[in-house]
Design a protein around this motif. Structure first.
Motif, short mmCIF file in Angstrom:
data_model
loop_
_atom_site.label_atom_id
_atom_site.label_comp_id
_atom_site.label_asym_id
_atom_site.label_seq_id
_atom_site.Cartn_x
_atom_site.Cartn_y
_atom_site.Cartn_z
N SER A 22 0.82 -1.21 0.00
CA SER A 22 0.00 0.00 0.00
C SER A 22 0.85 1.26 0.00
O SER A 22 0.36 2.34 -0.30
CB SER A 22 -0.93 0.01 1.22
N LYS A 23 2.15 1.13 0.33
CA LYS A 23 3.04 2.28 0.35
C LYS A 23 3.70 2.52 -1.01
O LYS A 23 4.44 3.46 -1.18
CB LYS A 23 4.10 2.09 1.42
N ILE A 24 3.47 1.61 -1.96
CA ILE A 24 4.06 1.75 -3.28
C ILE A 24 3.05 2.44 -4.20
O ILE A 24 1.91 2.03 -4.31
CB ILE A 24 4.44 0.38 -3.86
N LYS A 25 3.49 3.50 -4.87
CA LYS A 25 2.59 4.24 -5.74
C LYS A 25 2.28 3.46 -7.00
O LYS A 25 3.16 2.79 -7.55
CB LYS A 25 3.23 5.57 -6.14
N PRO A 26 1.05 3.56 -7.51
CA PRO A 26 0.73 2.97 -8.81
C PRO A 26 1.57 3.65 -9.89
O PRO A 26 1.88 4.83 -9.80
CB PRO A 26 -0.76 3.29 -8.98
N LEU A 27 1.92 2.88 -10.90
CA LEU A 27 2.78 3.38 -11.98
C LEU A 27 1.95 3.73 -13.21
O LEU A 27 1.07 2.98 -13.62
CB LEU A 27 3.82 2.31 -12.34
N TYR A 28 2.26 4.89 -13.81
CA TYR A 28 1.66 5.32 -15.07
C TYR A 28 2.73 5.22 -16.15
O TYR A 28 3.76 5.90 -16.07
CB TYR A 28 1.13 6.75 -14.96
N LEU A 29 2.48 4.38 -17.13
CA LEU A 29 3.43 4.15 -18.21
C LEU A 29 3.02 4.94 -19.45
O LEU A 29 1.90 4.79 -19.94
CB LEU A 29 3.49 2.65 -18.54
N VAL A 30 3.92 5.80 -19.94
CA VAL A 30 3.65 6.61 -21.12
C VAL A 30 4.54 6.13 -22.26
O VAL A 30 5.77 6.16 -22.16
CB VAL A 30 3.93 8.11 -20.84
N LEU A 31 3.91 5.64 -23.32
CA LEU A 31 4.64 5.12 -24.48
C LEU A 31 4.57 6.15 -25.60
O LEU A 31 3.52 6.39 -26.18
CB LEU A 31 4.04 3.79 -24.94
N GLY A 32 5.71 6.76 -25.91
CA GLY A 32 5.76 7.79 -26.95
C GLY A 32 5.47 9.14 -26.33
O GLY A 32 4.34 9.40 -25.94
N SER A 33 6.47 9.98 -26.21
CA SER A 33 6.23 11.26 -25.53
C SER A 33 5.61 12.27 -26.48
O SER A 33 4.41 12.51 -26.43
CB SER A 33 7.52 11.79 -24.92
N GLY A 34 6.39 12.84 -27.40
CA GLY A 34 5.83 13.86 -28.28
C GLY A 34 5.34 15.05 -27.45
O GLY A 34 5.51 15.09 -26.24
N SER A 35 4.73 16.01 -28.11
CA SER A 35 4.25 17.19 -27.38
C SER A 35 3.10 16.84 -26.45
O SER A 35 3.02 17.33 -25.32
CB SER A 35 3.81 18.28 -28.38
N LEU A 36 2.19 15.94 -26.90
CA LEU A 36 1.05 15.54 -26.07
C LEU A 36 1.52 14.75 -24.86
O LEU A 36 1.12 15.01 -23.73
CB LEU A 36 0.06 14.73 -26.90
N GLY A 37 2.37 13.76 -25.11
CA GLY A 37 2.87 12.93 -24.02
C GLY A 37 3.68 13.73 -23.01
O GLY A 37 3.56 13.53 -21.79
N PHE A 38 4.50 14.67 -23.51
CA PHE A 38 5.33 15.47 -22.62
C PHE A 38 4.46 16.36 -21.73
O PHE A 38 4.71 16.51 -20.54
CB PHE A 38 6.30 16.33 -23.43
N ALA A 39 3.41 16.94 -22.32
CA ALA A 39 2.48 17.77 -21.54
C ALA A 39 1.78 16.93 -20.47
O ALA A 39 1.57 17.39 -19.33
CB ALA A 39 1.46 18.42 -22.46
N LEU A 40 1.43 15.70 -20.82
CA LEU A 40 0.74 14.82 -19.88
C LEU A 40 1.65 14.43 -18.71
O LEU A 40 1.23 14.46 -17.55
CB LEU A 40 0.23 13.56 -20.59
N VAL A 41 2.91 14.05 -19.01
CA VAL A 41 3.79 13.61 -17.93
C VAL A 41 4.07 14.77 -16.96
O VAL A 41 4.21 14.57 -15.75
CB VAL A 41 5.11 13.00 -18.46
N LYS A 42 4.14 15.99 -17.48
CA LYS A 42 4.35 17.15 -16.61
C LYS A 42 3.15 17.34 -15.68
O LYS A 42 3.30 17.61 -14.49
CB LYS A 42 4.57 18.41 -17.45
#
Length: 498
Positions: A22-42
């Protein structure tokens, strides 16, 4: 070697895995950054989410790492890429590259090698590509230009809402310390009454004293219960001199003299309505007519929110019930704004009262009219028309029209009856080919009939029919005229009667 959040699994990582999960955060995997992906990860990083990014461009990956993001270089269409990532604690996977083929391959690999259940968001280039991604198992498919367009449309709606709110404030500022008559349509329903209550609350915040006025009767059992249980103060038009008020506002109707007791041509200060008015000219200082919205109560709720006016339990209950009844519990003429308004009002409402309102007793007259409607039904190719004869309470007609629409093979109902000097007509339809409001206008005149595509009404002065020698002759003449006019309006032959 596998990566966990961009780091190789080592002794310390194994110790972490043995800790409370329960102390481990869920992971979000982003495949392909690009402008959309980069905005999302930020955005996700700002929300303190655990992220891992895969992109084939080494320079982009290096930039991400310099900004303290976990990232690695890899071709997202390569199934071996997924084998290098610890996917045990995945919350979601976002496939966001600008390459449609790579995105499809990545999605197929995820469903085969990772899990058929992990939540997947995929980017598509067009509608066809969107369908392909959905077929491959994407939970959500986005087309960036459409996402931007929807976001911009929401922003513009917000700007429009602010503009309306500012204009209403200006209008009320010119009315401070004065009086206003809030006129609702004849035989008012919970939508019109609750909308008027909301406008009264807004007026109060500007030191404007107002009364809610109505014509006709409050005959429907639910409407009577609504007024009585909530203790709503309403006044009949004939008990008030409209000339004693500084301004007149209309709620749930828009034209003086049309379904209200005002004299035609009366100058109106403000109009709030959700019924379509076509090309009718509205003479008013402030006009807000939204035919796409399911209830006038929704429109007034939005103003309460926009003006930051406190809503007490009585008003919230009234508005929520008004929205629910006019949209038939969100199954008729419902707009997203109706749902958001109801969501806002729900926790503020008195639910015990709502339960009581939903289970009113049926009056003897309602039961009699329903029986007459069933007995006198005439069916023409899916259209059911019924003449219930003489009536005292016009609110029994929509109840009968609603009920008869449940009969097998019936797509549209029209129920009508005659009072002392008026023919009242109520219609319901679930046929997408029929716009019942337009049909009512065409059949009985612009000023006499109208409404929405699947719920409409009309009222016609008896006029020439009043010369009939007896009541039975009168009812026969009315029946022939109403049936013929309506069938002509919808293009159905009288010979198709079953």
């Amino acid at each position: 070697m596998k990566f966990n959040g961009g780091r190789p699994i080592n002794a310390s990582t194994k110790e972490m895995n043995a800790m409370d999960k329960s102390k481990i955060k869920p992971l979000y995997l982003v495949l392909g950054s690009g402008s959309l992906g980069f905005a999302l990860v930020k955005e996700l990083k700002e929300r303190d989410k655990e992220l891992f990014v895969v992109d084939k461009d080494p320079q982009k990956v290096e930039t991400l790492r310099e900004e303290a993001y976990d990232a690695m270089v890899g071709d997202i269409s390569d199934p071996e890429v997924l084998e290098k990532i610890n996917t045990k604690n995945l919350a979601a996977i976002m496939i966001l590259s600008s390459d449609p083929l790579a995105n499809k391959a990545a999605l197929a690999n995820i469903r085969k090698k990772v899990s058929p259940d992990v939540y997947c968001v995929a980017r598509a280039s067009d509608a066809i590509n969107m369908q392909e991604m959905e077929a491959l198992g994407a939970d959500l498919v986005i087309i960036p230009p459409k996402v931007v367009a929807k976001s911009l449309a929401r922003s513009l709606e917000r700007a429009e809402s602010m503009l309306r709110g500012n204009k209403l404030v200006q209008w009320f500022n010119g009315l401070r310390g004065k009086t206003m008559a809030i006129v609702v349509h004849n035989n008012p329903d919970p939508d019109s009454i609750s909308g008027a209550l909301a406008l009264q609350e807004i007026a109060k915040s500007f030191d404007v004293v107002s009364d809610i006025l109505y014509g006709g009767e409050i005959g429907h059992q639910e409407n009577k219960a609504f007024v009585n249980l909530l203790g709503i103060d309403l006044f009949k038009m004939e008990d008030r001199d409209i000339s004693n008020y500084d301004k007149v506002a209309l709620v749930d109707c828009a034209v003086p003299g049309s379904n209200n007791k005002l004299q035609p041509g009366t100058h109106i200060g403000a109009v709030f309505d959700h019924h379509p008015v076509g090309d009718t000219h509205i003479d008013a200082e402030f006009i807000d007519i939204r035919p796409n919205v399911g209830a006038s109560a929704t429109i007034l709720t939005k103003y309460l929110q926009e003006l930051n006016i406190d809503i007490d339990q009585k008003l919230a209950t009234a508005l929520l019930y008004g929205i629910r009844t006019d949209t038939l519990d969100f199954k008729r003429n419902t707009d997203p704004s109706d749902l958001s308004a109801a969501s806002f009002l729900y926790p503020l409402s008195e639910h015990d009262i709502l339960d009581q309102l939903e289970r009113p007793s049926m009056s003897t007259e309602t039961l009699d009219v329903l029986g007459e409607a069933i007995l006198n039904r005439q069916i023409y190719s899916g259209y059911l028309i019924s003449n219930v004869g003489s009536i005292r309470d016009r609110d029994t007609l929509p109840q009968a029209a609603d009920y008869l629409l449940n009969l097998e093979g019936i797509s549209t109902t029209l129920v009508f009856g005659v009072s002392e000097d008026t023919i009242f007509i109520s219609g319901r339809s679930n046929d997408i080919r029929v716009n019942l409001g337009d049909a009512m206008k065409k059949a009985f005149g612009e000023g006499s009939g109208g409404g929405h595509a699947n719920a409409a009404a009309a009222q016609i002065p008896l006029g020439v029919f009043s010369v009939a020698k007896d009541r039975q002759t009168l009812l026969k003449l009315v029946n022939e005229s109403v049936v013929k006019r309506f069938l002509n309006a919808v293009g159905v032959e009288e010979s198709s009667k079953k």
